[in-house]
Design an enzyme around this catalytic site. Structure first.
Site, PDB file in Angstrom:
ATOM      1  N   ASP A 193     -72.153  10.055  71.556  1.00 33.05           N
ATOM      2  CA  ASP A 193     -71.582  10.601  70.328  1.00 33.05           C
ATOM      3  C   ASP A 193     -70.570   9.604  69.760  1.00 33.05           C
ATOM      4  O   ASP A 193     -69.626   9.211  70.447  1.00 33.05           O
ATOM      5  CB  ASP A 193     -70.884  11.930  70.625  1.00 33.05           C
ATOM      6  CG  ASP A 193     -70.679  12.748  69.375  1.00 33.05           C
ATOM      7  OD1 ASP A 193     -70.215  12.173  68.374  1.00 33.05           O
ATOM      8  OD2 ASP A 193     -70.984  13.955  69.386  1.00 33.05           O
ATOM      9  N   LYS A 232     -87.578   8.598  69.268  1.00 29.82           N
ATOM     10  CA  LYS A 232     -88.076   9.074  67.985  1.00 29.82           C
ATOM     11  C   LYS A 232     -86.985   9.001  66.926  1.00 29.82           C
ATOM     12  O   LYS A 232     -87.219   8.606  65.786  1.00 29.82           O
ATOM     13  CB  LYS A 232     -88.596  10.503  68.129  1.00 29.82           C
ATOM     14  CG  LYS A 232     -89.837  10.630  68.988  1.00 29.82           C
ATOM     15  CD  LYS A 232     -90.295  12.073  69.079  1.00 29.82           C
ATOM     16  CE  LYS A 232     -91.528  12.194  69.964  1.00 29.82           C
ATOM     17  NZ  LYS A 232     -91.957  13.609  70.098  1.00 29.82           N
TER      18      LYS A 232
END
Length: 250
Positions: free
Chosen positions: A158, A230
């Protein structure tokens, strides 16, 4: 569990838009303990639930206040790599399949991710991968002997975009100074991020750690063993950048 939001109250958001409590957000820096994760909810599919029920006893190690016999856990002696926060585990499983000569320890606190990786372990019949469903910072402190890891992976942590939240970023001088103690001489730390300001901070922090040396002039080419996620592939199609950093323990 979500709590009602009081009128006028502002909450910090993590990268996926989940609210952090105001109490945690306003807590003084010296009272915070570095964590490798952000608590968040998430729905689990039936396959993930089944994997947790049936496969966790074989592949998930309970958190312990002492180091297990890792050779016995894997049934062999092999170099070990720790991954901090593997998300849904797709890249983790692919790396373990690509590098069968290494043993991998994945740390993740979220059950959905653990269940998803268990599915991939079963599908790929991966014998060189184990999971600890716990904060990686504490796992390092109690379950990993010092100078025992061949490598540590930290992929897309993060970034805590807002300036007032930068103190929450995992890659900080104190954390890295502690982390390198668990990497054997000649071992490596590999981080990757798609947020350039965080990449620059990582580069500064890692370059300033005397026990580490950069394997590249600045950012490193993406190692072949790290697959595109992805999310990453989509970002690249949109023109977004990704930065890898690979530092070696002196």
């Amino acid at each position: 569990m979500c709590h009602p939001r009081a009128p006028g109250t502002r909450h910090a958001l993590d990268r996926r838009g989940h609210r952090m409590s105001e109490e945690q957000d306003n807590k003084p820096v010296h009272e915070r303990r570095i964590k490798s994760f952000v608590k968040r909810g998430g729905r689990m599919g039936t396959g993930q639930i089944k994997a947790l029920q049936e496969l966790a006893p074989k592949y998930v190690l309970p958190y312990s206040a002492q180091a297990p016999d890792w050779d016995a856990v894997f049934g062999r002696q092999a170099p070990r790599v720790l991954e901090i926060g593997f998300g849904m585990g797709d890249a983790t499983a692919k790396i373990a399949a690509t590098l069968p000569q290494l043993d991998f320890i994945g740390c993740e606190v979220h059950e959905a991710g653990v269940g998803a990786l268990l599915q991939r372990i079963e599908e790929g019949q991966l014998t060189n991968l184990r999971i600890v469903q716990h904060d990686a910072v504490e796992v390092l402190a109690t379950m990993i002997p010092k100078a025992s890891l061949q490598g540590v992976h930290l992929f897309f942590p993060d970034p805590w975009h807002k300036k007032r939240h930068h103190k929450r970023r995992l890659v900080q001088p104190a954390f890295i100074a502690d982390l390198v103690q668990y990497i054997q001489p000649g071992g490596y730390f590999h981080a990757a991020t798609d947020w350039e300001p965080y990449a620059q901070q990582m580069l500064e922090v890692l370059s300033a750690e005397p026990a580490l040396q950069n394997t590249a002039l600045g950012f490193a080419p993406k190692p072949e063993y790290r697959p595109l996620t992805k999310f990453e592939a989509r970002g690249l199609r949109l023109g977004h950048g990704v930065w890898d950093l690979v530092f070696q323990r002196r």
